[in-house]
Structures are given as structure tokens and as C-alpha cells.
Design a protein around this motif. Structure first.
Motif, mmCIF file in Angstrom:
data_model
loop_
_atom_site.group_PDB
_atom_site.id
_atom_site.type_symbol
_atom_site.label_atom_id
_atom_site.label_comp_id
_atom_site.label_asym_id
_atom_site.label_seq_id
_atom_site.Cartn_x
_atom_site.Cartn_y
_atom_site.Cartn_z
ATOM 1 N N GLY A 222 0.812 -1.213 0.000
ATOM 2 C CA GLY A 222 0.000 0.000 0.000
ATOM 3 C C GLY A 222 0.841 1.256 0.000
ATOM 4 O O GLY A 222 0.321 2.361 -0.115
ATOM 5 N N PRO A 243 -2.684 8.685 5.145
ATOM 6 C CA PRO A 243 -3.901 7.902 5.387
ATOM 7 C C PRO A 243 -4.217 7.002 4.195
ATOM 8 O O PRO A 243 -4.023 7.386 3.044
ATOM 9 N N GLY A 244 -4.668 5.784 4.487
ATOM 10 C CA GLY A 244 -4.980 4.854 3.406
ATOM 11 C C GLY A 244 -5.055 3.427 3.893
ATOM 12 O O GLY A 244 -4.965 3.150 5.091
ATOM 13 N N ALA A 245 -5.215 2.506 2.952
ATOM 14 C CA ALA A 245 -5.333 1.081 3.259
ATOM 15 C C ALA A 245 -3.960 0.421 3.126
ATOM 16 O O ALA A 245 -3.255 0.630 2.141
ATOM 17 N N TYR A 246 -3.610 -0.396 4.127
ATOM 18 C CA TYR A 246 -2.305 -1.044 4.148
ATOM 19 C C TYR A 246 -2.433 -2.498 4.592
ATOM 20 O O TYR A 246 -3.394 -2.872 5.287
ATOM 21 N N THR A 247 -1.451 -3.286 4.190
ATOM 22 C CA THR A 247 -1.359 -4.680 4.607
ATOM 23 C C THR A 247 0.076 -4.949 5.055
ATOM 24 O O THR A 247 1.031 -4.589 4.365
ATOM 25 N N SER A 257 -4.219 -6.200 8.204
ATOM 26 C CA SER A 257 -4.706 -5.402 7.079
ATOM 27 C C SER A 257 -5.757 -4.447 7.604
ATOM 28 O O SER A 257 -6.588 -4.820 8.443
ATOM 29 N N GLY A 258 -5.714 -3.199 7.148
ATOM 30 C CA GLY A 258 -6.697 -2.231 7.619
ATOM 31 C C GLY A 258 -6.459 -0.857 7.041
ATOM 32 O O GLY A 258 -5.593 -0.657 6.181
ATOM 33 N N THR A 259 -7.242 0.103 7.523
ATOM 34 C CA THR A 259 -7.152 1.488 7.067
ATOM 35 C C THR A 259 -6.482 2.333 8.137
ATOM 36 O O THR A 259 -6.856 2.273 9.314
ATOM 37 N N LEU A 260 -5.526 3.100 7.729
ATOM 38 C CA LEU A 260 -4.762 3.941 8.647
ATOM 39 C C LEU A 260 -5.220 5.386 8.535
ATOM 40 O O LEU A 260 -5.267 5.950 7.443
ATOM 41 N N ASP A 261 -5.594 5.989 9.663
ATOM 42 C CA ASP A 261 -5.903 7.421 9.664
ATOM 43 C C ASP A 261 -5.045 8.173 10.679
ATOM 44 O O ASP A 261 -4.983 9.395 10.659
#
Length: 271
Positions: A222, A243-247, A257-261
Motif C-alpha cells: 500500500g 492515510p490509506g489502506a495497508y497490509t 490489514s486495515g485502514t490507517l488514519d
């Protein structure tokens, strides 16, 4: 044309000691440096303000500090509507006319960085002038620099005189950034390691057979981030993330895996 007078601030080296803030107060409280600026009030205005940010969750956290004087922008947002008050010197320093700024409270809101303050005692808008009165002096010998940079004990703040072409090379070599560069892309105040204040991290720890998993390769999908290798405690960390989706992948297997803010400690994970 005069060389530009730059200030370079390393976020990684600032420990929030407030020497820069105290030096600024020492220089301007009860000292009037007209025509540059009138004296600064003892309380209230912070021409050298320090912002603070805590990232992450226990036990994987860090605390970062951002000294924030006037940014001395190349394109001055504060000048809109106050063209007769705000001016730029040949060396790039942005000044407020000490007489014309009287009664102009609107200047406080005109600065998107919050770097202009109102002196109620003198009824005048004021801000950091990069100690222009010192820089213009002829008897300052080897310490002819802004008081904040001279008083910094960690080297987090440095004063540099260069022409624009020279400084552009320094920017590229050291990865210098402007704070909130969407507001003003150029100016005299630049930051090193600014990611520690403007971006996030993903951190965690790996456990194998009930013990810390040292030397395990961890990858992040990501983002264009280099692989990490866990340390003695099995810890890893990816920093400078938007910010975004990462694994997160450890030893070839997906472990999170998830979304980081905001900065995140994903905990200890058994592999």
C-alpha cells in the motif's frame, strides 16, 4: 540581490526545551526595536510557538515537537487586504510595518499558520521578524543570527545564508520540506524530518515460539516503503505514511490489514 536568510528546523532534534521561545522573549520583551518592531508582551503572544504531537499507542509511541515561527512565505497570504502593512525585504524576510499595523487585528486571522499575534498593550499586530535588527547589525561578530537559532542547544534550529540556487541543492540533499506547503510552497523556514509531525506510522511486534522474533523481514503493501527487519525485541515500524489502506506481511504471510488514519500500534502478533 541580498542572499536569502533561511531557517532550517530539524523536528527529530527538537526536545521542547523552549530555549528558542525564551530567547525570543529575552530579545523582545521590554525591548523596542523600532522601526523593525515594538516590544513584545511578556505573556500571551508566542512569536516562536512550539506545537506538540503524540503518535501511536502504548507502548509504541513517540512525541514530536514543531517550532513554528513566522514562515516568511514567498507568496504572503497575510498581505491580502493588508498590502500597505506587509512587505518583503530583498533577503526574503517578511515584515509588518510597526506603525501601519496598529489597530489591524484582522492581520491575526490573515496568517494561515497562526504566526501573527496581537499586542493589546500596544494595540498592534506583531510577529517574528527573524531578528532582522540583529542581522542588519555590523557589530554582531560571529553570532549574527536570530536569537532562537543561537540559543538552540540540540542543533534543531540552524540559520543559513545562501542564494536560492544553493539552497535548492540543500533542500534536495537533505529532504527539506515546507510546513503545510499547500498554503505557501516557498519561503525562508524549512523543516527536516517533517514526516514525524505530518504523517503516521504502523508499528508492531512479532512473537515466535513464545519469544521475541528477531531478524524477521516485514513488508508493507500500500506504500512504497522499504522492508523492515525486526529488532532484538521483535519490533518493526513503518513511518512517513499517509492515510490509506495497508497490509503488513511478515515472513511472507499477511499478519494485519486495515485502514490507517493516524499512527497505529498493531500489537504483538504470533507467527
Amino acid at each position: 540581490m541580498a542572499k536569502q536568510k533561511y531557517m532550517v528546523i530539524d523536528v527529530a532534534l527538537c526536545h521542547d526545551c523552549n530555549n528558542c521561545f525564551i530567547a525570543c522573549k529575552d530579545e523582545f520583551v521590554m525591548n523596542s526595536w523600532l522601526p523593525y518592531t515594538d516590544e513584545q508582551p511578556r505573556h500571551g503572544p508566542r512569536w516562536m510557538n512550539i506545537e506538540r504531537l503524540e503518535r501511536g499507542q502504548y507502548p509504541r509511541i513517540d512525541v514530536n515537537f514543531l517550532p513554528k515561527p513566522c514562515q516568511h512565505c514567498a507568496e504572503m497570504p497575510c498581505a491580502k487586504g493588508f498590502e500597505d502593512v506587509v512587505s518583503k525585504r530583498d533577503d526574503g524576510i517578511v515584515m509588518l510595518d510597526a506603525e501601519k499595523a496598529k489597530g489591524k487585528k484582522g492581520l491575526v486571522d490573515a496568517c494561515p499558520y497562526g504566526a501573527i499575534w496581537y499586542n493589546d498593550e500596544k494595540d498592534v499586530a506583531q510577529k517574528c521578524i527573524m531578528c532582522a535588527h540583529i542581522l542588519d547589525g555590523k557589530a554582531c561578530a560571529s553570532i549574527c543570527m536570530p536569537r532562537c537559532t543561537h540559543g538552540c542547544p540540540t542543533g534543531a534550529m540552524a540559520y543559513v545564508e545562501m542564494d536560492a540556487a544553493e539552497f535548492a541543492k540543500k533542500v534536495a540533499a537533505e529532504g527539506l520540506k515546507r510546513y503545510k506547503c499547500d498554503i505557501s510552497a516557498d519561503g525562508l523556514v524549512w523543516y527536516k524530518n517533517l514526516y514525524r509531525f505530518t504523517s503516521s506510522f504502523i508499528a508492531g511486534g512479532l512473537i515466535k515460539d513464545g519469544d521475541c522474533a528477531e531478524g524477521v523481514t516485514v513488508s508493507l503493501k500500500g506504500a512504497d516503503a522499504p522492508d523492515q527487519v525486526t529488532n532484538y525485541f521483535g519490533d518493526f515500524r513503518f513511518d512517513g505514511l499517509e492515510p490509506g489502506a495497508y497490509t503488513v506481511v511478515a515472513d511472507g504471510k499477511e499478519i494485519w490489514s486495515g485502514t490507517l488514519d493516524k499512527s497505529l500500534n498493531i500489537g504483538n502478533i504470533a507467527i
